[in-house]
Each structure stands twice: as structure tokens, then as C-alpha cells.
Design a protein around this motif. Structure first.
Motif, short mmCIF file in Angstrom:
data_model
loop_
_atom_site.label_atom_id
_atom_site.label_comp_id
_atom_site.label_asym_id
_atom_site.label_seq_id
_atom_site.Cartn_x
_atom_site.Cartn_y
_atom_site.Cartn_z
N ALA A 124 0.61 -1.20 -0.26
CA ALA A 124 -0.28 0.00 0.18
C ALA A 124 1.00 0.79 -0.15
CB ALA A 124 -1.18 -0.23 1.72
N ILE A 125 1.70 1.40 -1.07
CA ILE A 125 2.70 2.60 -1.51
C ILE A 125 1.98 4.22 -1.09
CG2 ILE A 125 4.78 3.24 -2.37
CD1 ILE A 125 4.41 -0.08 -4.18
N LYS A 126 1.06 4.49 -1.37
CA LYS A 126 0.28 5.18 -1.83
C LYS A 126 -0.43 5.83 -0.50
CE LYS A 126 -3.63 7.27 -3.99
NZ LYS A 126 -4.18 7.59 -5.06
N SER A 127 -0.42 5.24 0.25
CA SER A 127 -1.09 4.76 1.45
C SER A 127 -0.10 5.39 2.47
CB SER A 127 -2.38 4.17 2.09
OG SER A 127 -3.34 3.31 0.88
N ILE A 128 0.92 4.59 2.52
CA ILE A 128 2.02 4.96 3.14
C ILE A 128 2.32 6.44 3.19
CG2 ILE A 128 4.31 4.37 3.85
CD1 ILE A 128 3.19 1.72 3.68
N GLU A 129 2.60 6.60 1.69
CA GLU A 129 3.27 8.31 1.13
C GLU A 129 2.14 9.17 2.00
OE1 GLU A 129 4.44 10.36 -3.06
OE2 GLU A 129 2.84 8.58 -3.04
N ARG A 130 0.85 8.92 1.80
CA ARG A 130 -0.16 9.82 2.22
C ARG A 130 0.34 9.56 3.94
NH1 ARG A 130 -6.75 10.73 1.78
NH2 ARG A 130 -6.30 12.29 3.35
N ALA A 131 0.58 9.18 4.32
CA ALA A 131 0.40 9.47 5.85
C ALA A 131 1.75 9.07 6.04
CB ALA A 131 0.49 8.05 6.87
N ILE A 132 2.90 9.43 5.71
CA ILE A 132 4.27 10.04 6.14
C ILE A 132 4.19 11.54 6.37
CG2 ILE A 132 6.59 10.79 5.64
CD1 ILE A 132 6.80 7.55 4.50
N ILE A 133 3.71 12.23 5.03
CA ILE A 133 3.58 13.90 4.86
C ILE A 133 2.46 14.49 5.40
CG2 ILE A 133 2.20 13.57 2.97
CD1 ILE A 133 4.79 16.08 3.72
N ASP A 134 1.47 13.31 6.16
CA ASP A 134 0.36 14.05 6.47
C ASP A 134 0.90 14.55 8.12
OD1 ASP A 134 -1.07 15.08 4.58
OD2 ASP A 134 -2.62 13.17 5.30
N LYS A 135 1.63 13.29 8.41
CA LYS A 135 2.39 13.31 9.96
C LYS A 135 3.15 13.77 10.16
CE LYS A 135 4.43 10.01 13.44
NZ LYS A 135 2.65 9.95 14.53
N GLY A 136 3.79 14.70 9.06
CA GLY A 136 5.09 15.38 8.86
C GLY A 136 4.39 16.78 9.41
N PHE A 137 3.75 17.10 8.68
CA PHE A 137 2.75 18.62 9.07
C PHE A 137 1.86 17.98 10.90
CE2 PHE A 137 2.03 19.22 4.27
CZ PHE A 137 3.07 20.42 4.50
N GLU A 138 1.75 16.85 10.81
CA GLU A 138 0.78 16.86 12.32
C GLU A 138 2.02 17.67 13.55
OE1 GLU A 138 -1.60 13.25 12.11
OE2 GLU A 138 -2.96 14.06 10.52
N GLU A 139 2.83 16.91 13.43
CA GLU A 139 3.81 17.15 14.21
C GLU A 139 4.70 18.02 14.27
OE1 GLU A 139 4.51 14.52 16.89
OE2 GLU A 139 2.93 13.33 15.72
N GLY A 140 4.87 19.00 12.95
CA GLY A 140 5.31 20.12 13.23
C GLY A 140 7.35 19.55 12.13
N TRP A 141 7.18 19.29 12.01
CA TRP A 141 9.09 18.87 11.43
C TRP A 141 8.53 19.16 10.11
CZ3 TRP A 141 7.55 12.96 12.03
CH2 TRP A 141 7.71 12.14 13.32
N ILE A 142 7.88 20.22 9.44
CA ILE A 142 7.99 20.62 8.48
C ILE A 142 7.97 22.25 8.78
CG2 ILE A 142 6.78 20.90 5.73
CD1 ILE A 142 5.68 17.68 6.30
N THR A 143 8.53 22.69 8.12
CA THR A 143 8.71 23.90 8.16
C THR A 143 9.59 24.85 7.23
OG1 THR A 143 10.87 23.98 9.85
CG2 THR A 143 8.92 23.98 11.22
N PRO A 144 9.29 26.19 7.33
CA PRO A 144 10.02 27.06 6.40
C PRO A 144 11.13 26.81 6.37
CG PRO A 144 7.99 27.74 7.41
CD PRO A 144 7.95 27.37 8.81
#
Length: 493
Positions: A124-144
């Protein structure tokens, strides 16, 4: 990669979907994410295959093998299995600027080329891909993340779809000053107005645009080249220009009655609906409504499915979708072997919703539209069709034969034409004096993305023709490299 026996121990799971009866009441995304535990099990299904075809990104004829952006899929699958989500995010964004888009709308050619899919279901590659990036935003790992140095070089990008945004992101990381011009009132191109909310909520697009702005990219909306600003002005004001306007010239149907009212291009229907939804939650009525109407969608692709989902939410009276091709097989045919993308039958979200609301799958196969008939007041009233079949001819050619006695008349008040796009709109190309080839694609060398005009580059559908979001991202990334080489003589990324 992953757990060596994971593909034997765990079954494939994909995100849960909201019940069709519930989601038909709103415009929210229809998928719901899997739990962290289940996602880690899905990562464990990734095999320790010697050659991971999932990320090869090879074009074979008309089929794609693996991910065009060459995502490092086995690596982040393994990291997810081990619970190392932040590291998985770092691997994911090395090759894909916008996994939150592809994780929602990509048809996942990577899964069609997954080694596990030879005899079992794909990871389930596509599902895992989405989950990784969504968690990145949720956890605050993605910043300018602003570039450490600026080169002083300036680049104008025309068009803010996935190719334009990817190109802007890459060039900004290289230290160049980037300005993106968009003729619509919102940034995102077809991500904003071409893909409905049910598949990609617009807050997801706006979140990424805000991040790019915080990193130094400038966006200029409501600006059309050749009308609000001249091409020569851009060439004089910037060191380079990259055209990423897509291939939005719709294919038309030239048959009797085409001039009647009530016949529209699918993309006009989808754009107007999304804009009205964002502007006023549809209260301004500035959209084409299907409410209480018999609707026919001509064209069997994803855009047609999106039209169906939209019309159902408008509470249409009935809806049918016509396709010229036969129904796809339930399993791969011998002419469509692994690792090609599997051309097999599936029940898209829109068809599942139609089955609930109108009681059946709305698709009709092997149908040829013959003519439209009006009501005497200039409005479309009927659509006449005939069933067709493909017949093999010598030397491998095929031709279409109408089947006698299969003529049918369909009542209709709204027709949506969704048979694809014939190429880019000429106005911008003419403004920059860019040449096109016989297929109406803009000429450019495959490896350099340059045009016949020095300092002007192209990327995305305007260069390669109508394609996928993931291909547009790849094109934008590669055009940025070519432009950077032109500006600096060597790459800095």
C-alpha cells in the motif's frame, strides 16, 4: 527492506472510506487514514526484492513502470515498519516536493510495478506516502526552510500547477528569486480548480502555498500573460522564464447539435463548482448546477468520474457516463503484464456513490455519441447513441464498427464532455513565440527543457501533453535543474 516475511504474514490494507451515504452530504475528502500500527504493518509487506521496480520510473510505450519521481519507496517503507517516521519523511521529500498531493490523487504506478503484486496484492505504497507527509505536518516537522544564500538571479514561472510549484520550489532552494504568475484568483492550477475537494481538500493546497511563500517565493494571481502583463516584460525583468501552463485545451465533439445550450466541457463544470464552493459554499450560485437534471458525462476517465461525484452532490435526477472502450478485465490481460500499470476494472469513489444514490454503476461501455437533439428552444433534450465494437484488421490495425440495431435515445439536460485535452492553449505560447510540434506539444529538448527562445524553458503538460500530477512534479524538478545550469553554469542542488 521491511520484514522479510511481512508480505506473507500481513494482508494489504488501504485507507478506510467514509460511507457513501454520509459523504454525499458534503464536499470533504472521502478517505480516512489507517492507524499508525496498521501502517507499520503495511510497511512490513515491502519485500527485500533485488530490483525494486516500484521506483524505477521507466516509460515503456504508453505504460509507466514505477514512480516517475523515482521515490525511494523501499527505504521509507522499511523506516515506517521500524517506527522511524521522521527519517521516513526525510527520505520521502528527497524526491517528491508534494507527497500530500500525490498521496491523494496519484493512480500509483508504483503499486502496479510492486514485486509483491506479481502473485499477490501490492504494498500500500500510496497510503504510506500520504501518511508520512500528513504526520510530518501534524508533528510540526515541516517548517519553512529558507536558502542559506541568494544568487541574485531571478526567474519567472508562468502557471502554478504541480509543475510550476515544483519548479519554483527547487529553484528557490537553489537560491534564486522566484516569482510565480497565475491567471486564476488562487494558486494551484488544476490542483486547486481541476481536482474536486472530495479527492484533494483545498486547505491542503493552500497550506503548501503558504509554506512556499514563507520560504521566499512570490505569487502573483489574476495575471494573464499577453493581457495583464506582456511576455516581453517578463523576459526583460527576469533572467529566465519557465512556462508551466499545462495542456488545458479541451477536446471537443463535432457532431450535430453541438451548439445547443446545456453542453459544457467537464473542466469548466469542475472549476466553476470549486470556485463557488470556496467563495461562498455554493451560496452565490455561480456554477453549473446539475440539480434535478438528467446528466450525461461523455468520456470514461478520472475527470468524468469527478463530474459524476460532483453532480451527485448537486442532487441530479439521473446520471450516465459513456465510454468508447469495453469494460476493463477484472485481472491483467496477457497484453498487460507486470510490471506495467494494470489496466483492470475498479470501482472508483464516484461509482460507489452513484450505486448508493441512483442504484447502479453509471458507466456504459462501447458507446458512440451520434448527435444531440434540442427541445425547440435551443436547449439540449436528447442524446442519440449506438453501440460499437473494435474489429481487428490486417497489419495490427483496428477499426470501429457500429452494431446494427443498438441505436438508443437518452433524455438529457446537462452534457459534460470529458474526453481529455488536445494540447496547450496557444495564447501564452504565441506571446512568447514558442514553436509547437505536430502533436501540439511545445518543442523542447528532453534533457534540457529549453525552447526555441534563449532563456525560456517549459515543463509539465505543456511540454509532454496531458499527464499525471506526479509527472508534472518530475518535469518541474528537471526543468529547474536545466534552468539553474543556464543561470549558473553548474547546479547547486
Amino acid at each position: 527492506m521491511g520484514k522479510h516475511t511481512g508480505f506473507m504474514e500481513y494482508d494489504r490494507e488501504t485507507p478506510m472510506e467514509r460511507k457513501p451515504a454520509d459523504r454525499l452530504k458534503d464536499w470533504g475528502e472521502y478517505q480516512q487514514p489507517l492507524s499508525k500500527e496498521n501502517l507499520e504493518k503495511q510497511g512490513a509487506r515491502c519485500m527485500d526484492c533485488a530490483t525494486p521496480f516500484c521506483h524505477t520510473g521507466i516509460q515503456l510505450g504508453r505504460s509507466m513502470i514505477g514512480c516517475p519521481t523515482n521515490n525511494l519507496i523501499p527505504e521509507w517503507n522499511d523506516l515506517i515498519y521500524r517506527g522511524r517516521w521522521k527519517e521516513a519523511l526525510e527520505r520521502l521529500v528527497k524526491t517528491n516536493n508534494f507527497p500530500e498531493f500525490t498521496g491523494r490523487v496519484c493512480p500509483a504506478p508504483c503499486e502496479g510495478s510492486c514485486t509483491a503484486a506479481i502473485n499477490d496484492s501490492a504494498v500500500a505504497i500510496k497510503s504510506i506516502e500520504r501518511a508520512i507527509i500528513d504526520k510530518g505536518f501534524e508533528e510540526g516537522w515541516i517548517t519553512p526552510n529558507l536558502p542559506a544564500l541568494r544568487t541574485g538571479k531571478t526567474v519567472a514561472i508562468v502557471g502554478s500547477g504541480p509543475a510550476g510549484l515544483a519548479c519554483a520550489d527547487q529553484l528557490n532552494k537553489m537560491g534564486h528569486l522566484v516569482t510565480v504568475y497565475e491567471r486564476s484568483d488562487r494558486i494551484g492550477g488544476l490542483l486547486m480548480y481541476g481536482i474536486p475537494n472530495m479527492k484533494l481538500e483545498k486547505g491542503i493546497v493552500e497550506r503548501r502555498v503558504r509554506l512556499l511563500e514563507a520560504e521566499g517565493i512570490q505569487f502573483v494571481t489574476n495575471t494573464e500573460i499577453g493581457k495583464d502583463i506582456q511576455a516581453d516584460q517578463l523576459r526583460e525583468s527576469f533572467d529566465a522564464v519557465i512556462v508551466c501552463t499545462g495542456a488545458q485545451k479541451p477536446r471537443d465533439i463535432f457532431i450535430e447539435g453541438r451548439e445547443l445550450k446545456g453542453i459544457h466541457f467537464a473542466m469548466d463544470y469542475l472549476k466553476a463548482n470549486t470556485k463557488s464552493l470556496l467563495d461562498s459554499n455554493l451560496m452565490d450560485r455561480a456554477y453549473l448546477s446539475a440539480e434535478g437534471k438528467d446528466v450525461i458525462v461523455i468520456g470514461g476517465g478520472d475527470t468524468g468520474a469527478d463530474c459524476i461525484a460532483t453532480a451527485l452532490r448537486h442532487k441530479c435526477k439521473s446520471i450516465v457516463q459513456f465510454g468508447k472502450h469495453p469494460q476493463l478485465p477484472m485481472v491483467r490481460s496477457t497484453a498487460n503484464p507486470w510490471p506495467e500499470f494494470p489496466n483492470t476494472f475498479s470501482l472508483d469513489y464516484a461509482y460507489e456513490e452513484a450505486s448508493v444514490q441512483i442504484g447502479k454503476d453509471p458507466r456504459e461501455y462501447s458507446v458512440l455519441t451520434k448527435r444531440f437533439v434540442g427541445d425547440g428552444n435551443g436547449n439540449v433534450k436528447e442524446l442519440h447513441t449506438v453501440q460499437i465494437e473494435k474489429t481487428a484488421a490486417p497489419h495490427g490495425h483496428t477499426f470501429i464498427r457500429e452494431i446494427p440495431g443498438t441505436d438508443k435515445i437518452w433524455p438529457v439536460e446537462l452534457v459534460l464532455i470529458a474526453i481529455g485535452f488536445s494540447g496547450p492553449e496557444e495564447e501564452v505560447l504565441q506571446a512568447f513565440a514558442l514553436k509547437q510540434d505536430k502533436e501540439q506539444k511545445t518543442k523542447a529538448t528532453n534533457d534540457r527543457y529549453e525552447t526555441n527562445i534563449e532563456g525560456i524553458f517549459i515543463a509539465g503538460d505543456v511540454r509532454r501533453g496531458q499527464s499525471l500530477v506526479v509527472w508534472a512534479i518530475k518535469e518541474g524538478r528537471e526543468a529547474a535543474l536545466a534552468c539553474n545550469k543556464y543561470l549558473m553554469s553548474k547546479t547547486s542542488l
